[in-house]
Design an enzyme around this catalytic site. Sequence first.
Site: not given
Ligand code: CA
Length: 580
Positions: A202, A268, A271, A277, A445, A491
């Site tokens: 940061s 999600d 990917d 995630v 972030d 962050h």
């Molecule tokens: Ca995923």
Amino acid sequence: MFSSAWALCVAASAVIVQAATLDDVCTSAYVKAALPLDVLTGITIDSSSVVVSATKNYSSASGDFFPAATFDYCAVQLAYSHNGMDDDQVLLMFWLPAPDKFENRYLSTGGGGMAINSGNSSLPGGVMYGAVSGATDGGFGSFDLDEDDVFLLSNGTVNYEALYMFGYKAHHEMSVIGKQFTRNFFGMADSEKLYAYYQACSEGGREGWSQIQRYDDWDGAVVGAPAFRYAFQQVQHLWSDMAMKNLDYYPPPCELEKILNLTIAACDPLDGLTDGVVSRTDLCKLHYDLDTAIGESYYCAAETSSGGYGKRQSSTTPAQSGKVTAKGVALAKAIINGMKDSKGQQVYLSYQPSSTWSDASTTYNSTTDSWEMSVSGIGGDWVDRYLNLIDSESLSLDGVTEDTLKSWIYEGWQLYDSVLQTTWPDLSVYHGAGGKVLHIHGESDYSVPTASSVRYWESVRSVMYPGLSYTASAAKLNEWYRLYLVPGAGHCAPSTDQTNGPFPQTTLQVLIEWVEKDKAPTTLPATVLQGSEEGKEWELCAWPLRPLWTNKGTKFECVYDQASIDTWHWDLNAWDMPVY
Ligand SMILES: [Ca+2]
Ligand SMILES: *[C@@H]1O[C@H](CO)[C@@H](O)[C@H](O)[C@H]1NC(C)=O
Ligand SMILES: *[C@@H]1O[C@H](CO)[C@@H](O)[C@H](O)[C@H]1NC(C)=O
Ligand SMILES: *[C@@H]1O[C@H](CO)[C@@H](O)[C@H](O)[C@H]1NC(C)=O
Ligand SMILES: *[C@@H]1O[C@H](CO)[C@@H](O)[C@H](O)[C@H]1NC(C)=O
Ligand SMILES: *[C@@H]1O[C@H](CO)[C@@H](O)[C@H](O)[C@H]1NC(C)=O
């Protein structure tokens, strides 16, 4: 026990010092004899300021940037001043490992927010690797005071010394003093190599870049989510508020939280692995239509917060329920699409979809039973204090337009270009001395846009390797400066919304192997630090490669995907100047 006569003989060989115990060397007399009194012209180290204490068997908890460890250390605090300046005193804190644990390493640490240090909290991250760790108070008066506490003098003028110390001077001074003090303390011969490092996130990331752009004090640096391109970074915190004002819509926080949850759920799987995630926020930008959120129901229970430190009363927010509105979605889009001027030209880049809407928080007014604008504290502080030189934190956006925000950026950019902007793209001094950089940034972030780091890496690439193709210049830069985006991370930390996301907790160790053993990382190891998948290991892809799971989530690859890469590149066509 060692005699004080021996203690004065500091320059004795490393062999003798390494045979000593922590108690032998962690004394005021020994430390005073090891002070590097002549290492920097123009400064005077005050021998009488030295405070020394030994701590045994210190247990440092597992953090985001280093694992748990137990060690002994010698804490040394000292003060120095700049010659010819009245009332000038800079404090340094060093934690030194026991002589038999010292591995010829030194580490500078940095701050966050408007602080130039993180108290003692980052120091274990060096000691556990046999490094002396240092922190500076920047000359602000104590380790607890921040730059904005001292930026304005009582007569309303700027404290330029504090500003330049914060900008870049204090870190350079600490590195030079800290490295020579380390050599003296451990009796290193001139011919012995002392490896010097940096690690912070940061504002601390900005501090790291402030040095890499100017000096060759370090062999390697771990820089996280740097709050650089400062004039842009601070004003962009006001963009969410501006977008609300333009729409005249101040949403209940629960509505935005619902939009976030729907975004995460939809993006999600893009990917290739449905794990909670969003590892590919670029695919989310390309394929998720926020309009599909309109009409979805949301509910959040009433909450009473106990009025934390500094707040007199507890506050209550009522239960919130309703359906996601077209205006709520328009706001989300305006935030993701970033700051524009009144002509619709792009002023700055923005957060990735799946980041929390931290700048868009609103406050509940129980009198009117409605939600109101709550101007970003970071953005407001910047405009009030650093542009208008008023000691206030109550910026109002009454009468403020998109073009006002743009003019605030331009003003801050000019005023502080050489001290806070911190995007100088020519790193030839650092690179010429063999310096390495591991730059990390959470892909979700919510405070420093992830694309901000991508833009800087690309600026360095194009400025330092002109005339090469994209992939050829990227490969050249990756030989010594690598950028890793961290799936799901917020962050400088894992996210609370994507708890299965990893964080690269051992990056300094990876950097040490790279610098000292020439073991260049390809992917960067990361670990899930919370939740049901805690301990699961990940590998992060180095930019410009992007993570992708294939074969029903069983095969992991780092792929080159031009359409995705392009979403990270913003054409800031509101400016005639290059924005590095
Ligand atoms: Ca995923
Ligand atoms: C060091 O601390 C650990 C736990 O914090 C404890 O188990 C151990 O006994 C301590 N060792 C010494 C030598 O005090
Ligand atoms: C920081 O470390 C020093 C030296 O061990 C110690 O005296 C001081 O209390 C620590 N400060 C905090 C806030 O823990
Ligand atoms: C403001 O105060 C500083 C520090 O006391 C002093 O050096 C400076 O001359 C003052 N400036 C004005 C305009 O009074
Ligand atoms: C969003 O998801 C989190 C985590 O699953 C949940 O705790 C929260 O209640 C959800 N918020 C809304 C508004 O649905
Ligand atoms: C709540 O709204 C009322 C009426 O507009 C206003 O007078 C009051 O200042 C507001 N309260 C806060 C805490 O902003």
